[in-house]
Design a protein around this motif. Structure first.
Motif, PDB file in Angstrom:
ATOM      1  N   LYS A  94       5.283  -9.284   6.475  1.00  0.00           N
ATOM      2  CA  LYS A  94       5.301  -9.514   7.923  1.00  0.00           C
ATOM      3  C   LYS A  94       3.954  -9.226   8.575  1.00  0.00           C
ATOM      4  O   LYS A  94       3.646  -9.767   9.636  1.00  0.00           O
ATOM      5  N   LEU A  95       3.132  -8.403   7.943  1.00  0.00           N
ATOM      6  CA  LEU A  95       1.808  -8.060   8.473  1.00  0.00           C
ATOM      7  C   LEU A  95       0.746  -9.097   8.130  1.00  0.00           C
ATOM      8  O   LEU A  95      -0.343  -9.080   8.713  1.00  0.00           O
TER       9      LEU A  95
ATOM     10  N   ASP B  20      12.194  -3.296  -1.879  1.00  0.00           N
ATOM     11  CA  ASP B  20      12.455  -4.548  -1.164  1.00  0.00           C
ATOM     12  C   ASP B  20      11.991  -4.445   0.289  1.00  0.00           C
ATOM     13  O   ASP B  20      11.334  -5.350   0.811  1.00  0.00           O
ATOM     14  N   GLU B  21      12.305  -3.322   0.923  1.00  0.00           N
ATOM     15  CA  GLU B  21      11.911  -3.115   2.312  1.00  0.00           C
ATOM     16  C   GLU B  21      10.388  -3.057   2.460  1.00  0.00           C
ATOM     17  O   GLU B  21       9.835  -3.554   3.446  1.00  0.00           O
ATOM     18  N   GLU B  22       9.722  -2.475   1.495  1.00  0.00           N
ATOM     19  CA  GLU B  22       8.263  -2.385   1.556  1.00  0.00           C
ATOM     20  C   GLU B  22       7.621  -3.763   1.425  1.00  0.00           C
ATOM     21  O   GLU B  22       6.641  -4.068   2.105  1.00  0.00           O
TER      22      GLU B  22
ATOM     23  N   ASP C  66       0.793  -1.222   0.000  1.00  0.00           N
ATOM     24  CA  ASP C  66       0.000   0.000   0.000  1.00  0.00           C
ATOM     25  C   ASP C  66       0.831   1.280   0.000  1.00  0.00           C
ATOM     26  O   ASP C  66       0.287   2.359  -0.127  1.00  0.00           O
ATOM     27  N   LYS C  67       2.145   1.143   0.134  1.00  0.00           N
ATOM     28  CA  LYS C  67       3.005   2.323   0.134  1.00  0.00           C
ATOM     29  C   LYS C  67       4.094   2.160  -0.911  1.00  0.00           C
ATOM     30  O   LYS C  67       5.037   1.414  -0.712  1.00  0.00           O
TER      31      LYS C  67
ATOM     32  N   PRO D 147      11.328 -14.226   6.406  1.00  0.00           N
ATOM     33  CA  PRO D 147      11.179 -13.659   5.059  1.00  0.00           C
ATOM     34  C   PRO D 147      12.518 -13.156   4.552  1.00  0.00           C
ATOM     35  O   PRO D 147      13.320 -12.583   5.311  1.00  0.00           O
ATOM     36  N   ARG D 148      12.795 -13.419   3.268  1.00  0.00           N
ATOM     37  CA  ARG D 148      14.024 -12.903   2.672  1.00  0.00           C
ATOM     38  C   ARG D 148      13.790 -12.620   1.195  1.00  0.00           C
ATOM     39  O   ARG D 148      13.033 -13.308   0.517  1.00  0.00           O
ATOM     40  N   ILE D 149      14.444 -11.591   0.735  1.00  0.00           N
ATOM     41  CA  ILE D 149      14.329 -11.175  -0.659  1.00  0.00           C
ATOM     42  C   ILE D 149      15.250 -12.054  -1.502  1.00  0.00           C
ATOM     43  O   ILE D 149      16.439 -12.155  -1.229  1.00  0.00           O
TER      44      ILE D 149
END
Length: 81
Positions: free
Chosen positions: A53-54, A45-47, A4-5, A34-36
């Motif tokens: 995680k949510l 990637d951070e998003e 969403d961001k 979780p890993r990219i």
């Protein structure tokens, strides 16, 4: 995965592409490790990590028991014109 961001840096630079994430859904339906696998940077990637995680999943079932399941997901970042 619904992101969403859209990261501001990637929006300004017109960055688009795909991010591949790998993670484990445990017996409680929660995301672990979780890993990219393939990223595009610029905050995307951070998003994806933040969004996954949510999430809450229905756990896998094998022989009537809840089990961990390893999954991969592709997330596409596409700017609208």
């Amino acid at each position: 995965i619904f992101v969403d961001k859209f990261p501001k840096t990637s929006t300004k630079l017109g960055i688009e592409g795909i991010v591949i994430i790998q993670y484990v859904v445990n017996e409680n339906g929660e995301v672990e490790n979780p890993r990219i696998i393939r990223g595009i940077g610029f905050g995307c990637d951070e998003e994806v990590l933040r969004a996954i995680k949510l999430m809450k999943f229905t756990p896998g079932i094998q022989n009537g028991r809840f089990v961990k399941v390893k999954l991969s997901q592709v997330v596409t970042f596409k700017l609208r014109n």
